[in-house]
Design a protein around this motif. Structure first.
Motif, short mmCIF file in Angstrom:
data_model
loop_
_atom_site.label_atom_id
_atom_site.label_comp_id
_atom_site.label_asym_id
_atom_site.label_seq_id
_atom_site.Cartn_x
_atom_site.Cartn_y
_atom_site.Cartn_z
N LYS A 1 0.79 -1.10 0.08
CA LYS A 1 0.04 -0.14 -0.03
C LYS A 1 1.02 1.19 0.09
N LYS A 2 1.94 1.27 0.73
CA LYS A 2 2.81 2.45 0.86
C LYS A 2 3.37 2.57 -0.62
N GLU A 3 3.75 1.50 -1.23
CA GLU A 3 4.44 1.65 -2.53
C GLU A 3 3.59 2.22 -3.45
N MET A 4 2.32 1.83 -3.52
CA MET A 4 1.10 2.20 -4.48
C MET A 4 1.08 3.69 -4.09
N LYS A 5 1.19 3.93 -3.01
CA LYS A 5 1.02 5.61 -2.59
C LYS A 5 2.18 6.40 -3.21
N ALA A 6 3.38 5.80 -2.91
CA ALA A 6 4.44 6.30 -3.37
C ALA A 6 4.45 6.64 -5.21
N GLU A 7 4.02 5.50 -5.73
CA GLU A 7 3.89 5.88 -7.11
C GLU A 7 3.09 6.78 -7.60
N LYS A 8 1.85 6.81 -6.89
CA LYS A 8 0.85 7.82 -7.39
C LYS A 8 1.55 9.11 -6.88
N LYS A 9 2.35 9.48 -5.96
CA LYS A 9 3.01 10.60 -5.60
C LYS A 9 3.93 10.91 -6.63
N VAL A 10 4.67 10.02 -7.43
CA VAL A 10 5.72 10.33 -8.23
C VAL A 10 5.16 10.73 -9.53
N ALA A 11 3.98 9.97 -9.85
CA ALA A 11 3.18 10.19 -11.22
C ALA A 11 2.60 11.71 -10.89
N LYS A 12 2.37 11.96 -9.79
CA LYS A 12 1.82 13.59 -9.75
C LYS A 12 2.92 14.36 -9.70
N ALA A 13 3.83 14.22 -9.24
CA ALA A 13 5.08 15.22 -9.18
C ALA A 13 5.52 15.40 -10.65
N GLN A 14 5.47 14.29 -11.27
CA GLN A 14 5.94 14.29 -12.66
C GLN A 14 4.84 15.20 -13.75
N TYR B 1 3.24 17.58 -12.41
CA TYR B 1 3.42 19.04 -11.74
C TYR B 1 4.71 19.54 -12.43
N LYS B 2 5.71 18.89 -12.53
CA LYS B 2 6.82 19.38 -13.42
C LYS B 2 6.50 19.48 -14.71
N MET B 3 5.68 18.81 -15.55
CA MET B 3 5.50 19.05 -16.94
C MET B 3 4.67 20.13 -17.04
N GLU B 4 3.71 20.37 -16.09
CA GLU B 4 3.00 21.50 -16.21
C GLU B 4 3.50 22.80 -16.13
N ALA B 5 4.41 22.63 -15.42
CA ALA B 5 5.42 23.87 -14.94
C ALA B 5 6.36 24.25 -16.20
N ARG B 6 6.76 23.02 -17.00
CA ARG B 6 7.54 23.54 -17.99
C ARG B 6 7.01 24.05 -19.18
N THR B 7 5.56 23.34 -19.32
CA THR B 7 4.85 23.73 -20.50
C THR B 7 3.93 24.81 -20.42
N LYS C 1 6.86 22.72 -5.81
CA LYS C 1 5.76 22.10 -5.27
C LYS C 1 5.94 20.55 -5.93
N ALA C 2 6.39 20.39 -7.00
CA ALA C 2 6.61 19.22 -7.77
C ALA C 2 8.08 18.38 -7.12
N ASP C 3 8.94 19.20 -6.56
CA ASP C 3 10.24 18.65 -5.64
C ASP C 3 9.45 18.08 -4.47
N LYS D 1 6.80 17.20 -3.70
CA LYS D 1 5.79 15.85 -3.75
C LYS D 1 6.89 14.73 -4.10
N MET D 2 7.80 14.96 -4.88
CA MET D 2 8.79 13.87 -5.18
C MET D 2 9.57 13.35 -3.86
N GLU D 3 9.68 14.47 -2.89
CA GLU D 3 10.45 14.13 -1.46
C GLU D 3 9.35 13.26 -0.52
N LYS D 4 8.10 13.60 -0.69
CA LYS D 4 7.20 12.86 0.07
C LYS D 4 6.98 11.31 -0.65
N ALA D 5 7.31 11.36 -2.00
CA ALA D 5 7.17 10.04 -2.79
C ALA D 5 8.27 9.16 -2.15
N GLU D 6 9.37 9.68 -2.00
CA GLU D 6 10.60 8.91 -1.68
C GLU D 6 10.58 8.34 -0.21
#
Length: 106
Positions: free
Chosen positions: A32-45, A47-53, A71-73, A75-80
């Protein structure tokens, strides 16, 4: 007599299944923790894409690309952190099992 034998066998089955059940619970928590982490990584990515574009919800003067990248960074820290917690749960399950085997509880 049959009822007593059935009840005794059921109790024996439950007694042997309990350590396995506890380990399965720990592994479930880790997954369950790993699934949550994967969701957070996807969300962080995302956010980064939206910030770039410069797409997505952007409030003028408040959410410039730099703020959105921060904000994306975060989110990525929380995912880790979630990934580490998941790994810790798995290690805890293994350690519990080894402790029980060493003590001869099985």
């Amino acid at each position: 007599m049959k009822k007593i034998i059935i009840a005794a066998s059921a109790c024996a089955l439950l007694a042997t299944a309990q350590p396995t059940y506890a380990q399965a619970v720990q592994e479930g928590k880790a997954a369950k923790k790993e699934m949550k982490a994967e969701k957070k990584v996807a969300k962080a990515q995302e956010y980064k894409m939206e910030a770039r574009t410069h797409k997505g919800l952007e409030v003028k003067g408040i959410s410039d690309p730099k703020t959105r990248m921060a904000k994306a960074d975060k989110k990525m820290e929380k995912a880790e952190k979630k990934m580490l917690k998941g790994e810790a749960k798995e290690l805890k399950a293994v350690a519990k099992e080894k402790t029980k085997q060493a003590a001869g509880v099985n």
